[in-house]
Design an enzyme around this catalytic site. Structure first.
Site, mmCIF file in Angstrom:
data_model
loop_
_atom_site.group_PDB
_atom_site.id
_atom_site.type_symbol
_atom_site.label_atom_id
_atom_site.label_comp_id
_atom_site.label_asym_id
_atom_site.label_seq_id
_atom_site.Cartn_x
_atom_site.Cartn_y
_atom_site.Cartn_z
ATOM 1 N N SER A 69 0.834 -1.204 0.000
ATOM 2 C CA SER A 69 0.000 0.000 0.000
ATOM 3 C C SER A 69 0.864 1.246 0.000
ATOM 4 O O SER A 69 1.941 1.264 0.615
ATOM 5 C CB SER A 69 -0.889 0.007 1.244
ATOM 6 O OG SER A 69 -1.537 1.259 1.359
ATOM 7 N N LYS B 124 2.426 -3.367 5.880
ATOM 8 C CA LYS B 124 2.539 -3.328 4.420
ATOM 9 C C LYS B 124 3.973 -3.081 3.946
ATOM 10 O O LYS B 124 4.345 -3.530 2.864
ATOM 11 C CB LYS B 124 1.592 -2.267 3.842
ATOM 12 C CG LYS B 124 0.118 -2.674 3.907
ATOM 13 C CD LYS B 124 -0.121 -4.003 3.184
ATOM 14 C CE LYS B 124 -1.534 -4.134 2.670
ATOM 15 N NZ LYS B 124 -1.805 -5.500 2.139
ATOM 16 N N TYR C 77 -1.021 -0.704 10.002
ATOM 17 C CA TYR C 77 -1.174 -1.087 8.594
ATOM 18 C C TYR C 77 0.094 -0.746 7.796
ATOM 19 O O TYR C 77 0.576 -1.562 6.995
ATOM 20 C CB TYR C 77 -2.398 -0.347 8.050
ATOM 21 C CG TYR C 77 -2.754 -0.639 6.629
ATOM 22 C CD1 TYR C 77 -3.264 -1.886 6.248
ATOM 23 C CD2 TYR C 77 -2.627 0.338 5.642
ATOM 24 C CE1 TYR C 77 -3.623 -2.135 4.930
ATOM 25 C CE2 TYR C 77 -2.987 0.103 4.332
ATOM 26 C CZ TYR C 77 -3.482 -1.135 3.978
ATOM 27 O OH TYR C 77 -3.839 -1.385 2.682
HETATM 28 N N1 LIG Z 1 -8.594 -0.465 -1.643
HETATM 29 C C1 LIG Z 1 -7.444 0.184 -1.739
HETATM 30 O O1 LIG Z 1 -7.380 1.332 -2.249
HETATM 31 C C2 LIG Z 1 -6.185 -0.439 -1.251
HETATM 32 C C3 LIG Z 1 -5.050 0.373 -1.193
HETATM 33 C C4 LIG Z 1 -3.847 -0.198 -0.809
HETATM 34 C C5 LIG Z 1 -3.789 -1.531 -0.497
HETATM 35 N N2 LIG Z 1 -4.915 -2.301 -0.540
HETATM 36 C C6 LIG Z 1 -4.790 -3.726 -0.201
HETATM 37 O O2 LIG Z 1 -5.439 -4.522 -1.170
HETATM 38 C C7 LIG Z 1 -5.964 -5.697 -0.547
HETATM 39 C C8 LIG Z 1 -7.445 -5.839 -0.823
HETATM 40 O O3 LIG Z 1 -8.127 -4.743 -0.241
HETATM 41 P P1 LIG Z 1 -9.632 -4.343 -0.586
HETATM 42 O O4 LIG Z 1 -9.637 -2.866 -0.664
HETATM 43 O O5 LIG Z 1 -10.111 -5.134 -1.761
HETATM 44 O O6 LIG Z 1 -10.375 -4.762 0.767
HETATM 45 P P2 LIG Z 1 -11.744 -5.571 1.077
HETATM 46 O O7 LIG Z 1 -12.036 -5.354 2.499
HETATM 47 O O8 LIG Z 1 -12.773 -5.188 0.055
HETATM 48 O O9 LIG Z 1 -11.315 -7.072 0.818
HETATM 49 C C9 LIG Z 1 -10.450 -7.759 1.680
HETATM 50 C C10 LIG Z 1 -10.967 -9.171 1.828
HETATM 51 O O10 LIG Z 1 -10.064 -9.887 2.704
HETATM 52 C C11 LIG Z 1 -10.848 -10.768 3.489
HETATM 53 N N3 LIG Z 1 -10.121 -11.120 4.721
HETATM 54 C C12 LIG Z 1 -9.879 -10.333 5.799
HETATM 55 N N4 LIG Z 1 -9.197 -11.007 6.730
HETATM 56 C C13 LIG Z 1 -8.970 -12.254 6.225
HETATM 57 C C14 LIG Z 1 -8.303 -13.406 6.726
HETATM 58 N N5 LIG Z 1 -7.721 -13.411 7.928
HETATM 59 N N6 LIG Z 1 -8.257 -14.512 5.943
HETATM 60 C C15 LIG Z 1 -8.859 -14.528 4.737
HETATM 61 N N7 LIG Z 1 -9.515 -13.455 4.210
HETATM 62 C C16 LIG Z 1 -9.565 -12.334 4.952
HETATM 63 C C17 LIG Z 1 -12.132 -9.983 3.781
HETATM 64 O O11 LIG Z 1 -13.195 -10.866 4.143
HETATM 65 C C18 LIG Z 1 -12.363 -9.255 2.464
HETATM 66 O O12 LIG Z 1 -13.263 -9.935 1.615
HETATM 67 C C19 LIG Z 1 -5.629 -5.562 0.940
HETATM 68 O O13 LIG Z 1 -4.428 -6.250 1.218
HETATM 69 C C20 LIG Z 1 -5.433 -4.080 1.110
HETATM 70 O O14 LIG Z 1 -4.626 -3.783 2.224
HETATM 71 C C21 LIG Z 1 -6.108 -1.779 -0.912
#
Ligand SMILES: NC(=O)c1ccc[n+]([C@@H]2O[C@H](COP(=O)([O-])OP(=O)(O)OC[C@H]3O[C@@H](n4cnc5c(N)ncnc54)[C@H](O)[C@@H]3O)[C@@H](O)[C@H]2O)c1
Length: 304
Positions: free
Chosen positions: A152, A169, A165
């Site tokens: 991230s 990350k 976080y």
């Molecule tokens: N959305 C963004 O802009 C953004 C930015 C930087 C990084 N990220 C990273 O991208 C990834 C996806 O994020 P997102 O925005 O799609 O989030 P989201 O919350 O929509 O999806 C994350 C999923 O992970 C699942 N999850 C959580 N804990 C878990 C566990 N212990 N075991 C199995 N599954 C688990 C949740 O049920 C959820 O469906 C994450 O690693 C997040 O940190 C996202």
């Protein structure tokens, strides 16, 4: 025409929603058989069922692909091993691991509890280790394999209220690089990707002040599915020489991030005292200091 990932087997953690869902669907469309792992966590990490993962598997099957659900938590060593075994038992092998599962427990550092810190480290950093480590012996034996870990810009650049976080990350970035180094001789690749996407994860960002409102309006334009084509490409054999890198994807923009290297040096033949450090070294280095930028201070333009 042969599809890019025909014959490959992938595991996508947190594949039930958001960015992971888009990646799972795109991997399947490219020909991979997919284990969609998701424990249906609430944003804070409480398990609430496999329903989101089941829906993704149903969508893959409806499009003629093959997929299976895994409802384990990446934070647990044994569960992480079971999800890799489920790929091998069901589909005969494992070629691709996407470490994407995630939760948030935001708090300003001086108020962050031990439980908030531990929970986020457990899912993002330990979870990425658990799943990667479970797949590693298979990758080593077959002489190939591809890891993609979600990092991230909260870590690569900075963000407020996310010490847990950001630490996790940046740890994920270092984990990815270490895996790339240790496993290069077995033909195994490992890269990190910082996605930008409007998902429920960033839906929790406050939008009270006019400045926050403007920022949130911009974030709403970020399409989670737009991260997937880049991740699919990384997993293809055609990307065989791409490893140890840190990328970003924001709608139609793809970034390569820098990695820390010394940018300035100060040296003194007779050695340093605290006084000479203050008089000479710090002023010399100061020209290269970084501001306390947050991600939004660096990515100032609207997404293309
Ligand atoms: N959305 C963004 O802009 C953004 C930015 C930087 C990084 N990220 C990273 O991208 C990834 C996806 O994020 P997102 O925005 O799609 O989030 P989201 O919350 O929509 O999806 C994350 C999923 O992970 C699942 N999850 C959580 N804990 C878990 C566990 N212990 N075991 C199995 N599954 C688990 C949740 O049920 C959820 O469906 C994450 O690693 C997040 O940190 C996202």
């Amino acid at each position: 025409m042969m599809r890019l990932l025909e014959g490959k087997v992938a595991l996508v953690t947190g594949g039930g929603r958001g960015v992971g869902r888009g990646i799972a669907l795109a991997l399947a469309e490219a020909g991979a058989k997919v284990v969609v792992n998701d424990l249906g966590a609430t944003l804070e990490g409480e398990a609430s069922g496999e329903q989101p993962a089941r829906e993704v598997v149903a969508a893959i099957e409806a499009a003629g692909g093959e997929a299976t659900v895994d409802g384990g938590s990446v934070a647990e060593w044994n569960a992480a091993h079971r999800m890799v075994e489920s790929a091998v038992e069901r589909f005969g092998r494992i070629d691709i691991v996407i470490n994407n599962a995630g939760i948030l427990r935001d708090a300003m550092f001086h108020r962050m509890s031990e439980a908030e810190f531990d929970a986020v480290i457990a899912v993002h950093l330990k979870g990425s280790f658990n799943v990667s480590r479970a797949a590693a012996p298979h990758f080593k034996t077959q002489g190939s394999g591809c890891f993609v870990h979600m990092t991230s810009t909260s870590a690569l650049v900075g963000n407020m209220g996310q010490a847990n976080y950001s630490a996790a990350k940046l740890g994920v970035m270092a984990l990815s690089k270490s895996i790339a180094m240790d496993m290069a001789k077995f033909g195994v690749r490992s890269n990190a990707v910082a996605p930008f996407a409007w998902t429920r994860m960033i839906d929790s960002i406050p939008d009270e002040t006019p400045e926050q409102k403007k920022r949130v309006e911009g974030l709403k334009k970020l399409v989670p599915e737009k991260v997937a084509p880049f991740v699919v490409a990384l997993c293809a054999d055609e990307a065989r020489d791409v490893t140890g890198q840190v990328f970003g994807v924001r709608n139609n923009e793809i970034y390569l991030f820098s990695q820390p290297r010394p940018v300035r040096t100060a040296h003194r033949g007779e050695g340093w005292t605290p006084e000479t450090v203050l008089q000479t070294a710090i002023p010399t280095l100061k020209a290269g200091f970084y501001a306390l930028d947050r991600s939004a201070d660096v990515f100032t333009w609207d997404p293309v």
